[in-house]
Design a protein around this motif. Structure first.
Motif, PDB file in Angstrom:
ATOM      1  N   ARG A  74       0.824  -1.350  -0.025  1.00 29.19           N
ATOM      2  CA  ARG A  74      -0.035   0.053   0.076  1.00 29.19           C
ATOM      3  C   ARG A  74       0.862   1.121  -0.001  1.00 29.19           C
ATOM      4  O   ARG A  74       0.588   2.391  -0.454  1.00 29.19           O
ATOM      5  CB  ARG A  74      -1.103  -0.251   1.098  1.00 29.19           C
ATOM      6  N   GLU A  75       2.131   1.179   0.518  1.00 29.20           N
ATOM      7  CA  GLU A  75       3.047   2.216   0.485  1.00 29.20           C
ATOM      8  C   GLU A  75       3.368   2.416  -1.092  1.00 29.20           C
ATOM      9  O   GLU A  75       3.251   3.822  -1.427  1.00 29.20           O
ATOM     10  CB  GLU A  75       4.197   1.880   1.283  1.00 29.20           C
ATOM     11  N   TYR A  76       3.648   1.829  -1.626  1.00 25.48           N
ATOM     12  CA  TYR A  76       3.829   2.001  -3.066  1.00 25.48           C
ATOM     13  C   TYR A  76       2.721   2.315  -3.993  1.00 25.48           C
ATOM     14  O   TYR A  76       2.691   3.124  -4.470  1.00 25.48           O
ATOM     15  CB  TYR A  76       4.729   0.698  -3.911  1.00 25.48           C
ATOM     16  N   TYR A  77       1.672   1.435  -3.752  1.00 27.85           N
ATOM     17  CA  TYR A  77       0.395   1.531  -4.388  1.00 27.85           C
ATOM     18  C   TYR A  77      -0.168   3.063  -4.179  1.00 27.85           C
ATOM     19  O   TYR A  77      -0.673   3.879  -5.309  1.00 27.85           O
ATOM     20  CB  TYR A  77      -0.776   0.700  -3.922  1.00 27.85           C
ATOM     21  N   GLY A  78      -0.120   3.361  -2.955  1.00 29.33           N
ATOM     22  CA  GLY A  78      -0.719   4.738  -2.714  1.00 29.33           C
ATOM     23  C   GLY A  78       0.030   6.119  -3.392  1.00 29.33           C
ATOM     24  O   GLY A  78      -0.773   6.802  -3.769  1.00 29.33           O
ATOM     25  N   GLU A  79       1.280   5.738  -3.852  1.00 29.22           N
ATOM     26  CA  GLU A  79       1.870   6.701  -4.217  1.00 29.22           C
ATOM     27  C   GLU A  79       2.275   6.848  -5.809  1.00 29.22           C
ATOM     28  O   GLU A  79       1.892   7.567  -6.608  1.00 29.22           O
ATOM     29  CB  GLU A  79       3.374   7.147  -3.595  1.00 29.22           C
ATOM     30  N   HIS A  80       2.224   5.418  -6.437  1.00 28.04           N
ATOM     31  CA  HIS A  80       2.302   5.198  -7.695  1.00 28.04           C
ATOM     32  C   HIS A  80       1.513   4.302  -8.502  1.00 28.04           C
ATOM     33  O   HIS A  80       0.979   4.398  -9.518  1.00 28.04           O
ATOM     34  CB  HIS A  80       3.924   4.667  -7.861  1.00 28.04           C
ATOM     35  N   LEU A 112      -8.581  -1.648  -1.459  1.00 30.49           N
ATOM     36  CA  LEU A 112      -9.087  -0.789  -0.233  1.00 30.49           C
ATOM     37  C   LEU A 112      -9.737   0.377  -1.068  1.00 30.49           C
ATOM     38  O   LEU A 112      -9.392   1.057  -1.905  1.00 30.49           O
ATOM     39  CB  LEU A 112      -7.542  -0.273   0.201  1.00 30.49           C
ATOM     40  N   GLU A 113     -10.665   0.860  -0.092  1.00 29.96           N
ATOM     41  CA  GLU A 113     -11.681   1.624  -0.802  1.00 29.96           C
ATOM     42  C   GLU A 113     -11.294   3.127  -1.223  1.00 29.96           C
ATOM     43  O   GLU A 113     -11.651   3.684  -1.948  1.00 29.96           O
ATOM     44  CB  GLU A 113     -12.973   1.845   0.413  1.00 29.96           C
ATOM     45  N   LYS A 114     -10.199   3.610  -0.353  1.00 28.53           N
ATOM     46  CA  LYS A 114      -9.796   4.812  -0.816  1.00 28.53           C
ATOM     47  C   LYS A 114      -9.136   4.951  -2.008  1.00 28.53           C
ATOM     48  O   LYS A 114      -9.119   5.980  -2.796  1.00 28.53           O
ATOM     49  CB  LYS A 114      -8.900   5.518   0.462  1.00 28.53           C
ATOM     50  N   TYR A 115      -8.402   3.774  -2.252  1.00 32.69           N
ATOM     51  CA  TYR A 115      -7.872   3.710  -3.608  1.00 32.69           C
ATOM     52  C   TYR A 115      -8.758   3.606  -4.660  1.00 32.69           C
ATOM     53  O   TYR A 115      -8.672   4.121  -5.868  1.00 32.69           O
ATOM     54  CB  TYR A 115      -6.726   2.698  -3.598  1.00 32.69           C
ATOM     55  N   GLU A 121     -12.395   8.465  -9.520  1.00 34.58           N
ATOM     56  CA  GLU A 121     -12.481   9.976  -9.739  1.00 34.58           C
ATOM     57  C   GLU A 121     -11.500  10.443 -10.768  1.00 34.58           C
ATOM     58  O   GLU A 121     -11.834  11.251 -11.484  1.00 34.58           O
ATOM     59  CB  GLU A 121     -11.931  10.530  -8.252  1.00 34.58           C
ATOM     60  N   HIS A 122     -10.243   9.828 -10.934  1.00 37.10           N
ATOM     61  CA  HIS A 122      -9.189  10.066 -11.706  1.00 37.10           C
ATOM     62  C   HIS A 122      -9.713   9.967 -13.291  1.00 37.10           C
ATOM     63  O   HIS A 122      -9.535  10.821 -13.978  1.00 37.10           O
ATOM     64  CB  HIS A 122      -7.996   9.141 -11.377  1.00 37.10           C
ATOM     65  N   PHE A 123     -10.470   8.834 -13.407  1.00 34.23           N
ATOM     66  CA  PHE A 123     -10.937   8.344 -14.766  1.00 34.23           C
ATOM     67  C   PHE A 123     -12.425   9.131 -14.931  1.00 34.23           C
ATOM     68  O   PHE A 123     -12.892   8.778 -15.978  1.00 34.23           O
ATOM     69  CB  PHE A 123     -10.995   6.954 -15.058  1.00 34.23           C
TER      70      PHE A 123
END
Length: 217
Positions: A74-80, A112-115, A121-123
């Protein structure tokens, strides 16, 4: 023929292809856990099920190490990783047409719901999607059966065949079946056709074009 008023979509492998983001996040997590020598094909098995299942089952990690690996992921996923992702060809057109027809659309994902919300939203899929329901941080609600049930409860929907779960893995189809709603298995995602058909979905589609034809009747 099928007439669906409410459509619940899976996210990864159904609306978007997040293969690159997930695999890069897994590689980072495994590197931090000092795990090497694995065949890269094993990473494919992580797409769909909860992360905890993958790290514990595929790599034999105990509860402590599984939690640590998930944190690294999640550390990597959340940023990249979350934006190393693209909608499948035709998906945006499908959502727009369904919205124009007055269909009610939701997302149920083990992500994870926030991702999941960030991706939607991004798309700009949030123009069409009424609710996104995903896993909480501790994966207490990570089973697809429970996540689908939560969508139905929160939207005050009574299970019926006019509600359909659309997904690319057996977890999606089993979750839909257990919640007594219709199911559509898609063959263009991460699941294997023989596994999907074995769960007895109401419909099986090979590509987004077939899904478009089925949902927009």
């Amino acid at each position: 023929m099928a007439q669906f008023s409410h459509i619940i979509f899976d996210l990864d492998g159904t609306l978007t292809d997040n293969t690159l983001g997930i695999k890069n996040s897994l590689k980072y997590a495994l590197e931090q856990m000092q795990v090497d020598g694995y065949h890269e094909n094993i990473l494919d098995t992580f797409i769909g099920p909860p992360l905890q299942w993958g790290f514990s089952t595929q790599f034999g990690m105990n509860e402590r190490d599984t939690k640590l690996a998930v944190d690294y992921f999640r550390e990597y996923y959340g940023e990249h990783g979350w934006h190393q992702n693209d909608p499948y060809d035709g998906i945006m057109e499908l959502l727009a047409e369904l919205d124009a027809q007055g269909k009610r659309m939701y997302v149920a994902t083990a992500k994870l719901e926030k991702y999941a919300n960030k991706i939607i939203e991004h798309f700009e899929m949030d123009r069409y999607i009424i609710q996104v329901k995903g896993a909480d941080y501790h994966a207490k609600k990570a089973t697809k059966n429970k996540i689908i049930a939560d969508v139905l409860t929160m939207q005050q929907l009574v299970p019926s065949k006019e509600i359909v779960m659309v997904g690319d893995t057996v977890y999606d189809i089993e979750g839909g079946n257990e919640n007594e709603i219709s199911t559509i298995a898609v063959g263009y995602g991460f699941g294997k056709e023989e596994d999907l058909r074995a769960t007895n979905p109401d419909y099986f589609v090979e590509d987004v074009d077939e899904l478009f034809e089925l949902l927009t009747l």
